[in-house]
Scaffold this motif. Sequence first.
Motif: not given
Length: 509
Positions: A326-327, A332, A424
């Motif tokens: 999801k970075n 998000l 993400s």
Amino acid sequence: MNIDMLVESVGMTANELKPFLIKEIDEFLEADKYQEKYEELHDVVFALKALAYAHLNQHIRIDWNFSPKKMEYRLRTYATISKSVPIFSSNLIRDIPIGIVHFAFGCFKRPWSNQNPVKNGTEYEILMLTDNEYKRTNQRTNHAILTFDRVSSIEYSFLSSSGNRSERNIVLVKIPDFLYKYAKERCNLQGAEQALTLQIEAALTNLVLLGNPIFHFHSWESGIVLSSECIEKILMNGKKIFSPYLTISRLNFVAGDDHIKQSTLDRNEQNMAQFYESHLVDYCDITVVESTNDKEFYENELGKKRDTISVISFSKKERYEVRPDKNANKILNFITGGRAVHEKGYFELCKEVPLLVELAKQKGLGFNLQILCKEYDHLTGTLKRNSFIESLQKHIDSLGVTDFVQVENKVSLDQLRLEISRASALIVPSLYDPYCLMPHYAIDVNRISFVSNKTGISENIRSREYVFDPSSLGSLHYAIKLWLEHPSTFVLENVHKNFSQLYLEDEWH
């Protein structure tokens, strides 16, 4: 030949045409022999007709017979109305044997550059094809890409050069687009076919073609070539392949009238495109589509021969896997992009945003969505499809998600990959897309993609939890919620023939 259309396509003001008229008069007065005077007089008449049309906004009728033969000769020889000789960036181009000719009139408007915004996936796919094996395994050839562009004479240049005369050279051939642009804007390519094919014939004349070459028609615009008997004689000696890409016939079939003005083509343009597309499918030895939906449409709805329709994939490898990352745990950050048209599904995607913002809050996360679809005319600087962009922004404002969604400029391919790597995940919300290369760009930077089931590439996605229905509100929300709570590996696997095999002789039978 339609001289009136040729006059209209000049596209200059009366003041701009005045010096040209004076120049033609001077050349007429300087001519010595009767035949030269006669020919120069016709140039004067044409320049006068063009100036009169520009000033009066209507055509004047001259009493004596105006023969189009000289204009035909100019277009067949120079691809211009004036005697502008072709320009070669290198004399080596004159002798390079060409094995594959690409007719790419509607999809190669600018030379490819990593510094320029991505114009369309078709342009990128053409360049991928230029490294294909030719007829036999481990054999390559030279390619020529013919397109119309803003040039004053035919220009031949190397798009890439290998240092080997016999293979891996790509020659870009730009043909003056004054008439093509004029006719296409007015949905009247058929009225300009004779003049346009003379221009194309002029461009082909300066190429050295191998015996039994391959002619690859890209998109429906290339269908104008089929109206020329002279070019037809050249085409008879080679294999013919057609790539519809946008598959206008199916777009015309599925597009609703409520959204047609915001689609890639309006209804009149779609009808014109469908005419050429159908002719190309009938004429070519192979029609290459990028999804089962397109293949079945051509076979069932249009009644085309099954053995001439082939589905290929533009995946470079047979299988890709991307593990979820999801970075950023605090936000998000999603990204999408492409042409500013209805079928890209931006409006439907924005309807999902309130649900996604609420989901993010429940998970203690922030939310952001980038839509990279703004594009500007490189000459005038004006925003393309401005009305669509304005409608999209109003839609975003009406949903109360202005703080969470940014409509931004399209970027270069390298920059696009960088932007995706910072996100993400990628979202592809298309309501209609024969394929879509965006997930490949995400794979390049190890990012997963949520992909519409209306795209051709979705057929290759084995991890079906990442596929959603953009026309069903809540479908994307469900896919993202599942990803957050039970992350799984994104898997893309080739289920169709690979594009790299397209030019092999074994694939023609």
